[in-house]
Structures are given as structure tokens and as C-alpha cells.
Design an enzyme around this catalytic site. Structure first.
Site, PDB file in Angstrom:
ATOM      1  CE1 TYR A   1      -1.964   6.815 -12.558  1.00 55.91           C
ATOM      2  CE2 TYR A   1      -2.001   4.508 -11.926  1.00 55.91           C
ATOM      3  CZ  TYR A   1      -1.710   5.823 -11.639  1.00 55.91           C
ATOM      4  OH  TYR A   1      -1.166   6.143 -10.421  1.00 55.91           O
TER       5      TYR A   1
ATOM      6  CG  HIS B   1       6.587   7.054  -5.138  1.00 53.52           C
ATOM      7  ND1 HIS B   1       6.741   8.026  -6.075  1.00 53.52           N
ATOM      8  CD2 HIS B   1       5.251   6.794  -5.084  1.00 53.52           C
ATOM      9  CE1 HIS B   1       5.563   8.352  -6.586  1.00 53.52           C
ATOM     10  NE2 HIS B   1       4.639   7.626  -5.991  1.00 53.52           N
TER      11      HIS B   1
ATOM     12  NE  ARG C   1     -16.860 -15.998  38.347  1.00 52.10           N
ATOM     13  CZ  ARG C   1     -17.881 -15.129  38.418  1.00 52.10           C
ATOM     14  NH1 ARG C   1     -18.979 -15.318  37.716  1.00 52.10           N
ATOM     15  NH2 ARG C   1     -17.795 -14.073  39.192  1.00 52.10           N
TER      16      ARG C   1
ATOM     17  CG  PHE D   1      -4.105   0.523  -4.684  1.00 47.62           C
ATOM     18  CD1 PHE D   1      -4.598   1.501  -3.845  1.00 47.62           C
ATOM     19  CD2 PHE D   1      -4.352   0.632  -6.042  1.00 47.62           C
ATOM     20  CE1 PHE D   1      -5.304   2.581  -4.340  1.00 47.62           C
ATOM     21  CE2 PHE D   1      -5.063   1.705  -6.543  1.00 47.62           C
ATOM     22  CZ  PHE D   1      -5.539   2.695  -5.692  1.00 47.62           C
TER      23      PHE D   1
END
Length: 512
Positions: free
Chosen positions: A54, A84, A286, A331
Site C-alpha cells: 500500500y 490532497h 470560594r 494516524f
């Protein structure tokens, strides 16, 4: 630090900040280059053997089963970067882009990405030349990492895409590289994928946010102490023994800060034994250490997540030393998205309780003798009335931003990437929340110091005197109304800088 050395080991948050904000130089050491060369040799061997892997010999995402011929694999990597780099919107700040680039260098230098050393060196060269890619805000889903933002950085390596100039303008990358004496890089197999498959953007933003919020939480304790003093509150709830019986670590630190800041005060002494004084102060006074302290504990969790991510190899696929190339899901940004969302919720609540103290300081029915809206002449003058409106509006915005992004997955890539982290979005909105918190604390400090001036001739604590001395030249003494916007902006810068904290610590002692 002026130089950050990259080795095949993690960088520190301090090194990330040095490069992102202080423009420290980046040097890749020989052992990191050797680690990258060794992993690249494994990828070259796979290429020679013709094994299907891949991202090396296949397409990406839903196209993972598409075989790519050897002669087109370099083309594949360049096409990946161009397709991209699809982000839109305003550019990300320079510090975010620089942090992201350094973290990608760090990840590649771990020697598990199968890239040539020249790729990491190219990113380092951009950092050292102060060349900042134009990275649009929108595009990352935080799954397969910050794909679009990192692709916009990678485009500049190729001599393409856009660069952000010092004046904020956008220019083409090619001429900028040429002027800097840098040559565009030609990618080989696996290298385009390795440049964009990481959580570097969201991690960089988380590291910067942690540093900023750590400082602001200490300043939140300062503001709480000043408001408590101005409203004639009690210092008894901040005694250490009351927090030892509830051993929440952040709470103990905040309580210790507030207790220390309230010492040696004529204002506090003036009502210590007053029978008319309230037995219990309002929660916003407080319970300040319970809220800010809980935020400190969330901050500690986020620091742990960031530290673990800095020690992680975040890529896909990864190249193992034994020659295997394996697909991973490392990722996926879920750890960072959760941390950013949780931190945003905590910071929002710290701002919320701060605004409640401001409202109390301005309200004549609750501020124990101060004039309405802290104006010596209310009616003709409105004092800080509308400053509280501003704070209320910001609190409302932070509440909207606190809706978690990390549960808002949208499937993509033909259902291959069917669950995404939205970690980038979580980190982006965290930055806005923290910036807003700085404004909220500025309004509180302005109100508290003016309230303390109105308590004169009673002398406040040394810490309050230091704060008033710093704010006074900006805001002046309570009096006729003035143009408040620039005053709030300047006090915010004062809150965010380390100088004021240093002056207060000089007066009252070190703060946690």
C-alpha cells in the site's frame, strides 16, 4: 534555544515551541539521516522485488487495491500531493504551520517511513529559510492524519503551491524557493504519502495550547485572588489543610496560589473578625481553586497525551526494521481530538467563573460597598458595565465552541475512511477558546484592580499592588468613562505575557 537537533528520538514540547515561535534553527543529525536511509533501503528492495505494498505500488484510500506500474509511481506521489492540497479558508497562523513542519521532520527522522533523508532535510530547509507554506484552515478531518494541511506544506517542497509572506499576503512558492537558493524536490515512491500521513497539525496546536493555558491558569488564580480581595472575601477557604482532605492535585496548587497571593493585606485584615461578614462567600469566590484546579488536572492529561504522541511513529504504512511494511491506524487523531475537546471544556469553565466574579464586582447589591459598575460617579458614567457585557458574550461563544468536535465523524473516501477524528477541528477551536480566556481574565483583572483602588486608603496585598502598578498606567484610576476597547486589549497582552507574572512573583513568591 537557538538550534533544535533532530535525532531518531522524540523532540520535546520546548523544542517545538522554540521552532514554532522563536524560529530556532533545525539541524538533522547524522544518526537520523542513517535511520531514514536504512528504512529507504527496505522500500527500494520492495520495489525491486515487485511486491504489492500500500502506498508504494498501489493507490490510496478507496483506491488501495489499484496496482500502479513502476514507471508511474513517482507520478503517483506528486499527484497525491496536488490532489490532497484541497484546503480552503483563511491561512493558519505561522506558528501552527512551523510546528506542523517540525513534527513531520521528527516523524520522518524516526526511520519508519521509508523516505530518503532529502525529504526531511527539505522541510528543515524551509523552516531555516523562514518560508511558511500557506495552509488553509479547512480541509483536515484528522483521519489519515492532517492530510490537506500537510499536503499544502508538501506542495512548497515541490516548488508549487503557495507561501505566506511576512505581510500576510499569498504568493507562489516557486519564486520564493528560488530566491532562497532552494531547489524543488522530486518525490520517489512512498514519499508523498509519508509527507502527509500524520497528526502533526493537531499535535502542534495542542502543544502550543498547553503552553498557553498553563500560563493562563496561573493568571486565573491571580485574578481570582485580586477579585476576592476587592470584594472583601475570606481567605479561609484557601487554607492548605482544607485541600489536603480532598487530594485533587490541581486544586491544591490553585488554592496554594490564591492563599499566598492574599497574604499581608490590610484589605483582608479589615474585615477578618467582622461579625457582619458573610460566613460563606459565593461559589465564584470560594470555589475558584476547585474549578481552576480541575482545569489543571485536565491540562496534565493533555500534556501526557502530547508527550506520548511526540514519541510515536505516525505514518501509514510503516517500515519495520525486519523488512516488513505494515498498514496501521496510528494516524487516527482520536487521542489528540479528545484531549483538545476536554481541554477546551475546562478552559471555557475557567472563563465562565471569571466572568461571574466580574459581574459580582460590578453589582452594588453584592460587591460589599463598592460603587455601581466601579464608577465613582454612576449614572452619568457607566464604568465597566459594558466590559461585563463583552465578557458575557465571550463566555457564550466559548460554551458553543465547547461542543466536542471529536464525536462528529463524517465518513469519507468511499466509506474506506468511515470514522474520522476531527482532531484538527478540536485543536482549532481550542486555540480560539484559549484566546478568549485571555480576554476574560483581562476584564477580571481590570475590574479587580479598579475595585482595589476604590478600597484605598486600605493597602492591598503585595501581589495586588504589583498588579495594580502594572494595570494602572494602562487603565488609570477609576473616574470618568473612557474608551475601553484599547484598555482591554492592552491588559490582555499584559495577562498573556510572562512579565506581569514575574512582577507578582517578585512581590508574593513563586506560583505554581
Amino acid at each position: 534555544m537557538s538550534t533544535v537537533h533532530i535525532k531518531p528520538v522524540p523532540v520535546t514540547p520546548e523544542e517545538v515551541i522554540a521552532v514554532a515561535r522563536d524560529h530556532a534553527r533545525v539541524v538533522i543529525d547524522a544518526e537520523a539521516r542513517e535511520a531514514m536511509a536504512a528504512s529507504r533501503a527496505i522500500v527500494d528492495a520492495i520495489e525491486r522485488e515487485g511486491r504489492p505494498v500500500y502506498g508504494v505500488s498501489t493507490g490510496f484510500g478507496a483506491l488501495a487495491n489499484t496496482f500502479v506500474e513502476p514507471e508511474r509511481r513517482a507520478e503517483l506521489q506528486h499527484a497525491l500531493i496536488r490532489s490532497h492540497a484541497a484546503g480552503v479558508g483563511d491561512p493558519m497562523p505561522e506558528e501552527v504551520v512551523r510546528a506542523m513542519m517540525l513534527l513531520r521532520v521528527r516523524s520522518l527522522a524516526m526511520g519508519r517511513s521509508g523516505v530518503r533523508p532529502e525529504i526531511a532535510e527539505g522541510l528543515a530547509a524551509l523552516l531555516n529559510a523562514d518560508i511558511t507554506p500557506w495552509v488553509p484552515r479547512h480541509g483536515s478531518l484528522g483521519a489519515s492524519g492532517d492530510l490537506a494541511p500537510l499536503a499544502h506544506c508538501a506542495m512548497v517542497l515541490l516548488g508549487e503551491g503557495w507561501v505566506r509572506e511576512a505581510d500576510g499576503s499569498r504568493v507562489d512558492a516557486g519564486p520564493v524557493l528560488e530566491r532562497a537558493g532552494l531547489r524543488p524536490i522530486t518525490l520517489s515512491s512512498k514519499e508523498g504519502l509519508a509527507l502527509i500521513n500524520g497528526t502533526d497539525g493537531m499535535l502542534g496546536m495542542l502543544i502550543l495550547a498547553v503552553a498557553d493555558l498553563r500560563h493562563l491558569l496561573t493568571m486565573a488564580d491571580v485574578c481570582a485572588a485580586l477579585s476576592n480581595e476587592a470584594m472583601l472575601g475570606s481567605d479561609r477557604p484557601f487554607q492548605p489543610e482544607l485541600h489536603e482532605i480532598r487530594p485533587q492535585p490541581g486544586q491544591a496548587k490553585s488554592a496554594a496560589n490564591i492563599h499566598k497571593l492574599l497574604q499581608d493585606s490590610e484589605v483582608m485584615d479589615s474585615h477578618r473578625n467582622d461579625l457582619a461578614h458573610a460566613v460563606q462567600d459565593a461559589y465564584s469566590m470560594r470555589c475558584a481553586p476547585q474549578v481552576a484546579g480541575a482545569a489543571r488536572d485536565v491540562l496534565a492529561y493533555a500534556e501526557t497525551v502530547a508527550d506520548q504522541e511526540l514519541r510515536s511513529v505516525v505514518d501509514n504504512p510503516v517500515v519495520l526494521p525486519d523488512g516488513r511494511v505494515e498498514s496501521t491506524g496510528n494516524f487516527h487523531g482520536a487521542p489528540l481530538g479528545y484531549a483538545a475537546d476536554f481541554l477546551g471544556i475546562a478552559a471555557t469553565d475557567v472563563g465562565s467563573i471569571s466572568e461571574r466574579r466580574v459581574d459580582r464586582l460590578l453589582d452594588i447589591t453584592r460587591n460589599r460597598g463598592l460603587p455601581a459598575f466601579l464608577s465613582p460617579d454612576p449614572g452619568v458614567n457607566s464604568g465597566l458595565m459594558i466590559a461585563q457585557y463583552t465578557a458575557a458574550g465571550i463566555v457564550a461563544e466559548n460554551r458553543r465552541l465547547s461542543a466536542p468536535a471529536s464525536v462528529d465523524s463524517v465518513p469519507t473516501s468511499g466509506m474506506q475512511e468511515d470514522h474520522v477524528s476531527m482532531g484538527w477541528a478540536a485543536a482549532c477551536k481550542l486555540r480560539t477558546i484559549i484566546d478568549n480566556l485571555g480576554t476574560l481574565l483581562a476584564v477580571e483583572m481590570l475590574a479587580a484592580t479598579q475595585g482595589l483602588q476604590l478600597r484605598l486608603p486600605l493597602i492591598p496585598s503585595p501581589a495586588a499592588r504589583a498588579a495594580t502598578a502594572a494595570v494602572g498606567p494602562i487603565a488609570g484610576k477609576p473616574g470618568p468613562d473612557q474608551f475601553l476597547a484599547p484598555v482591554i486589549e492592552q491588559v490582555k497582552r499584559l495577562i498573556e505575557s510572562p512579565a506581569l507574572r514575574h512582577e507578582i512573583e517578585e512581590a508574593a513568591g513563586p506560583l505554581a
